[in-house]
Design a protein around this motif. Structure first.
Motif, PDB file in Angstrom:
ATOM      1  N   TYR A   1      -0.037  -2.881   6.077  1.00 37.88           N
ATOM      2  CA  TYR A   1      -1.369  -2.921   6.050  1.00 37.88           C
ATOM      3  C   TYR A   1      -1.686  -1.631   7.130  1.00 37.88           C
ATOM      4  CZ  TYR A   1      -1.132  -7.278   3.795  1.00 37.88           C
ATOM      5  OH  TYR A   1      -0.961  -8.239   2.682  1.00 37.88           O
ATOM      6  N   TYR A   2      -2.588  -0.674   6.564  1.00 41.49           N
ATOM      7  CA  TYR A   2      -2.973   0.184   7.524  1.00 41.49           C
ATOM      8  C   TYR A   2      -4.432   0.026   7.897  1.00 41.49           C
ATOM      9  CZ  TYR A   2       0.774   3.181   5.281  1.00 41.49           C
ATOM     10  OH  TYR A   2       2.222   3.878   4.968  1.00 41.49           O
ATOM     11  N   VAL A   3      -4.482   0.083   9.161  1.00 43.06           N
ATOM     12  CA  VAL A   3      -5.870   0.039   9.548  1.00 43.06           C
ATOM     13  C   VAL A   3      -6.366   1.374  10.395  1.00 43.06           C
ATOM     14  CG1 VAL A   3      -5.651  -2.335   9.751  1.00 43.06           C
ATOM     15  CG2 VAL A   3      -4.905  -1.126  11.817  1.00 43.06           C
TER      16      VAL A   3
ATOM     17  N   TRP B   1       5.469  12.729   8.937  1.00 38.26           N
ATOM     18  CA  TRP B   1       6.231  13.387   8.034  1.00 38.26           C
ATOM     19  C   TRP B   1       7.815  12.765   8.160  1.00 38.26           C
ATOM     20  CZ3 TRP B   1       4.259  15.882   4.281  1.00 38.26           C
ATOM     21  CH2 TRP B   1       3.028  16.641   4.224  1.00 38.26           C
ATOM     22  N   HIS B   2       8.176  12.414   6.980  1.00 39.97           N
ATOM     23  CA  HIS B   2       9.674  11.762   6.963  1.00 39.97           C
ATOM     24  C   HIS B   2      10.056  11.875   5.643  1.00 39.97           C
ATOM     25  CE1 HIS B   2       7.309   8.319   5.486  1.00 39.97           C
ATOM     26  NE2 HIS B   2       8.397   8.026   5.046  1.00 39.97           N
ATOM     27  N   LYS B   3      11.541  11.525   5.443  1.00 42.60           N
ATOM     28  CA  LYS B   3      12.106  11.317   4.301  1.00 42.60           C
ATOM     29  C   LYS B   3      12.705   9.936   4.473  1.00 42.60           C
ATOM     30  CE  LYS B   3      13.625  15.973   3.352  1.00 42.60           C
ATOM     31  NZ  LYS B   3      14.911  17.005   2.906  1.00 42.60           N
TER      32      LYS B   3
ATOM     33  N   PHE C   1      15.018   4.744  -5.054  1.00 36.07           N
ATOM     34  CA  PHE C   1      13.728   4.848  -5.202  1.00 36.07           C
ATOM     35  C   PHE C   1      12.913   3.975  -4.432  1.00 36.07           C
ATOM     36  CE2 PHE C   1      15.223   7.337  -8.811  1.00 36.07           C
ATOM     37  CZ  PHE C   1      14.660   8.360  -8.640  1.00 36.07           C
ATOM     38  N   GLU C   2      11.919   4.316  -3.601  1.00 34.31           N
ATOM     39  CA  GLU C   2      11.271   3.567  -2.659  1.00 34.31           C
ATOM     40  C   GLU C   2       9.896   3.702  -3.587  1.00 34.31           C
ATOM     41  OE1 GLU C   2      11.097   3.325   1.590  1.00 34.31           O
ATOM     42  OE2 GLU C   2       9.043   4.429   1.427  1.00 34.31           O
ATOM     43  N   ALA C   3       9.385   2.385  -3.817  1.00 33.36           N
ATOM     44  CA  ALA C   3       8.050   2.324  -4.671  1.00 33.36           C
ATOM     45  C   ALA C   3       7.050   1.752  -3.728  1.00 33.36           C
ATOM     46  CB  ALA C   3       8.338   1.358  -5.675  1.00 33.36           C
TER      47      ALA C   3
ATOM     48  N   ASN D   1      -4.931   9.705   3.112  1.00 34.03           N
ATOM     49  CA  ASN D   1      -4.217  10.261   1.893  1.00 34.03           C
ATOM     50  C   ASN D   1      -2.530  10.209   2.203  1.00 34.03           C
ATOM     51  OD1 ASN D   1      -6.381  11.006   0.374  1.00 34.03           O
ATOM     52  ND2 ASN D   1      -6.612  12.491   1.873  1.00 34.03           N
ATOM     53  N   THR D   2      -1.783   9.857   1.322  1.00 33.24           N
ATOM     54  CA  THR D   2      -0.676  10.229   1.222  1.00 33.24           C
ATOM     55  C   THR D   2      -0.138  11.794   0.892  1.00 33.24           C
ATOM     56  OG1 THR D   2       0.040   8.004   0.708  1.00 33.24           O
ATOM     57  CG2 THR D   2       1.782   9.307   0.442  1.00 33.24           C
ATOM     58  N   GLU D   3       0.650  12.207   1.501  1.00 31.40           N
ATOM     59  CA  GLU D   3       0.918  13.765   1.185  1.00 31.40           C
ATOM     60  C   GLU D   3       2.162  13.987   1.236  1.00 31.40           C
ATOM     61  OE1 GLU D   3      -2.940  15.945   3.374  1.00 31.40           O
ATOM     62  OE2 GLU D   3      -1.247  15.597   4.476  1.00 31.40           O
TER      63      GLU D   3
ATOM     64  N   LEU E   1       9.796  15.293   1.782  1.00 29.14           N
ATOM     65  CA  LEU E   1       9.066  15.101   2.907  1.00 29.14           C
ATOM     66  C   LEU E   1       7.577  14.626   2.565  1.00 29.14           C
ATOM     67  CD1 LEU E   1       9.758  17.937   5.284  1.00 29.14           C
ATOM     68  CD2 LEU E   1       9.979  15.613   5.903  1.00 29.14           C
ATOM     69  N   HIS E   2       7.344  13.529   3.180  1.00 30.91           N
ATOM     70  CA  HIS E   2       5.851  12.825   2.989  1.00 30.91           C
ATOM     71  C   HIS E   2       5.351  12.129   4.385  1.00 30.91           C
ATOM     72  CE1 HIS E   2       9.060   9.863   2.142  1.00 30.91           C
ATOM     73  NE2 HIS E   2       8.083   8.916   2.092  1.00 30.91           N
ATOM     74  N   ARG E   3       4.173  11.820   4.064  1.00 32.70           N
ATOM     75  CA  ARG E   3       3.412  11.314   5.172  1.00 32.70           C
ATOM     76  C   ARG E   3       2.281  10.589   4.851  1.00 32.70           C
ATOM     77  NH1 ARG E   3      -0.567  14.542   8.845  1.00 32.70           N
ATOM     78  NH2 ARG E   3      -2.047  15.482   7.397  1.00 32.70           N
TER      79      ARG E   3
ATOM     80  N   GLU F   1      -9.314   0.170   5.417  1.00 36.94           N
ATOM     81  CA  GLU F   1      -8.009  -0.400   5.515  1.00 36.94           C
ATOM     82  C   GLU F   1      -7.145  -0.030   4.176  1.00 36.94           C
ATOM     83  OE1 GLU F   1      -7.713  -4.647   6.609  1.00 36.94           O
ATOM     84  OE2 GLU F   1      -8.864  -4.285   8.236  1.00 36.94           O
ATOM     85  N   ARG F   2      -6.161  -0.160   4.352  1.00 39.35           N
ATOM     86  CA  ARG F   2      -5.257   0.261   2.928  1.00 39.35           C
ATOM     87  C   ARG F   2      -4.017  -0.836   2.914  1.00 39.35           C
ATOM     88  NH1 ARG F   2      -1.017   4.130   2.373  1.00 39.35           N
ATOM     89  NH2 ARG F   2      -0.537   4.451   0.103  1.00 39.35           N
ATOM     90  N   GLY F   3      -3.840  -1.610   2.038  1.00 35.88           N
ATOM     91  CA  GLY F   3      -2.771  -2.534   1.750  1.00 35.88           C
ATOM     92  C   GLY F   3      -1.768  -2.083   0.702  1.00 35.88           C
TER      93      GLY F   3
ATOM     94  N   LEU G   1       2.416  -2.538  -0.900  1.00 34.94           N
ATOM     95  CA  LEU G   1       3.612  -3.304  -1.086  1.00 34.94           C
ATOM     96  C   LEU G   1       4.819  -2.216  -1.112  1.00 34.94           C
ATOM     97  CD1 LEU G   1       4.744  -6.210  -1.518  1.00 34.94           C
ATOM     98  CD2 LEU G   1       4.641  -5.682  -3.664  1.00 34.94           C
ATOM     99  N   LYS G   2       5.784  -2.225  -0.341  1.00 38.35           N
ATOM    100  CA  LYS G   2       7.009  -1.311  -0.326  1.00 38.35           C
ATOM    101  C   LYS G   2       8.195  -2.066  -0.814  1.00 38.35           C
ATOM    102  CE  LYS G   2       8.593   1.020   3.305  1.00 38.35           C
ATOM    103  NZ  LYS G   2       8.813   1.596   4.176  1.00 38.35           N
ATOM    104  N   LEU G   3       8.913  -1.426  -1.862  1.00 38.96           N
ATOM    105  CA  LEU G   3      10.158  -2.026  -2.283  1.00 38.96           C
ATOM    106  C   LEU G   3      11.176  -1.025  -2.778  1.00 38.96           C
ATOM    107  CD1 LEU G   3       9.732  -3.660  -5.944  1.00 38.96           C
ATOM    108  CD2 LEU G   3       7.877  -2.569  -4.696  1.00 38.96           C
TER     109      LEU G   3
HETATM  110  O1  LIG Z   1       2.068   4.192   2.536  1.00 35.34           O
HETATM  111  C1  LIG Z   1       2.418   5.200   1.743  1.00 35.34           C
HETATM  112  O2  LIG Z   1       1.863   5.527   0.945  1.00 35.34           O
HETATM  113  C2  LIG Z   1       3.981   5.648   1.815  1.00 35.34           C
HETATM  114  C3  LIG Z   1       4.681   4.787   2.852  1.00 35.34           C
HETATM  115  C4  LIG Z   1       6.021   5.511   3.418  1.00 35.34           C
HETATM  116  O3  LIG Z   1       6.309   6.565   2.941  1.00 35.34           O
HETATM  117  C5  LIG Z   1       7.117   4.503   4.114  1.00 35.34           C
HETATM  118  O4  LIG Z   1       6.657   3.231   4.507  1.00 35.34           O
HETATM  119  O5  LIG Z   1       8.298   5.045   4.166  1.00 35.34           O
END
Ligand SMILES: O=C(O)CCC(=O)C(=O)O
Ligand SMILES: [Fe+2]
Length: 265
Positions: free
Chosen positions: A163-165, A172-174, A184-186, A197-199, A226-228, A236-238, A240-242
């Motif tokens: 959860y982002y608040v 920035w990371h890989k 693949f991270e979803a 935003n996701t960049e 690279l993304h961030r 807020e943003r919720g 699910l990471k898998l």
């Molecule tokens: O929240 C997102 O859109 C990406 C999150 C992400 O890149 C991560 O948790 O590794």
């Protein structure tokens, strides 16, 4: 091989972008032919329920999606290993995920020593309904087609709710590669009332920016783009990471990451 390819080709030529081939088969030999025709995959569904399809075949029908310049696989390549897909889950499944998230969100704890700043999270048990939704054969088959990865399977790594608040961001990371082959991270967006935003940096070195909408899936190949996530000022943003993988053989990163729900990734 009993596939009505004529009907399929006619429809395909009317729709150059998706090139849908319709037909029916008595046995699996259709797969061989489909491969020769650069067909990406099948879904068995009644013809009548497929938008744009006319006529009925009255038997198990098969829809084949042929590869085209603008296919998801090409979008994945141009995104440098990042693919954004809207309307990912069916309505019922999406509602289950929203409900589950709402029922546990208050238990989420702040991540510490993580690249993500001020983000809250918790792990989802493997027996939870939402794990079974994301690990279902049907969904994994769809992902195999999208990613052109026939060996793709769900990882044995827990799903994580995040959860982002206001104040949350991720530098920035890989992504770490948790297994011995690229994964693949979803990132599935459950809700997003935020201005964040996701960049990511695409294949041409250009910045891509996406406000991820609810029920979208962002697929990110490990060690690729690279993304961030930009800092949230409002809302807020919720998510699910898998993880999906082509092998369950773990890399050194696996132990570090699984022990480190609260450590740096
Ligand atoms: O929240 C997102 O859109 C990406 C999150 C992400 O890149 C991560 O948790 O590794
Ligand atoms: Fe990431």
């Amino acid at each position: 091989m009993k596939v009505s390819m004529k009907a399929g080709l006619a429809l395909g030529s009317q729709n150059r972008r998706s090139c849908i081939l319709l037909g029916y088969a008595r046995n699996a030999s259709v797969l061989k032919d489909a491969h020769r025709m650069k067909v990406l995959g099948f879904c068995s569904q009644s013809m009548a329920t497929i938008p744009g399809a006319r006529g009925r075949c009255g038997r198990a029908s098969i829809v084949c999606m042929a590869r085209k310049e603008r296919s998801l696989v090409h979008r994945l390549a141009s995104g440098n290993g990042v693919l954004y897909v809207r309307n990912f889950l069916e309505k019922n499944d999406f509602e289950q995920v929203v409900q589950y998230s709402a029922s546990v969100q208050s238990r989420a704890k702040k991540e510490v020593n993580s690249l993500a700043m001020n983000r809250l999270g918790l792990q989802v048990p493997s027996r939870a309904l939402i794990t079974t939704i994301f690990h279902s054969d049907r969904l994994v088959k769809r992902l195999r087609i999208m990613l052109e990865e026939t060996r793709l399977v769900p990882a044995d790594y827990p799903l994580e709710l995040r959860y982002y608040v206001p104040g949350s961001e991720m530098q920035w990371h890989k992504d770490d590669q948790l297994y011995t082959e690229p994964t693949f991270e979803a990132v599935f967006t459950i809700f997003n009332f935020s201005d964040s935003n996701t960049e990511w940096i695409d294949r041409n070195g250009e910045l891509r920016t996406q406000w991820t909408e609810p029920n979208s899936l962002l697929l990110v190949q490990s060690q690729s783009a690279l993304h961030r996530v930009s800092k949230i000022r409002r809302g807020e943003r919720g998510i699910l990471k898998l993880v999906y993988t082509t092998t369950l053989e773990r890399s050194n990163s696996y132990e570090r990451c699984s022990k480190s729900f609260h450590k740096k990734r």
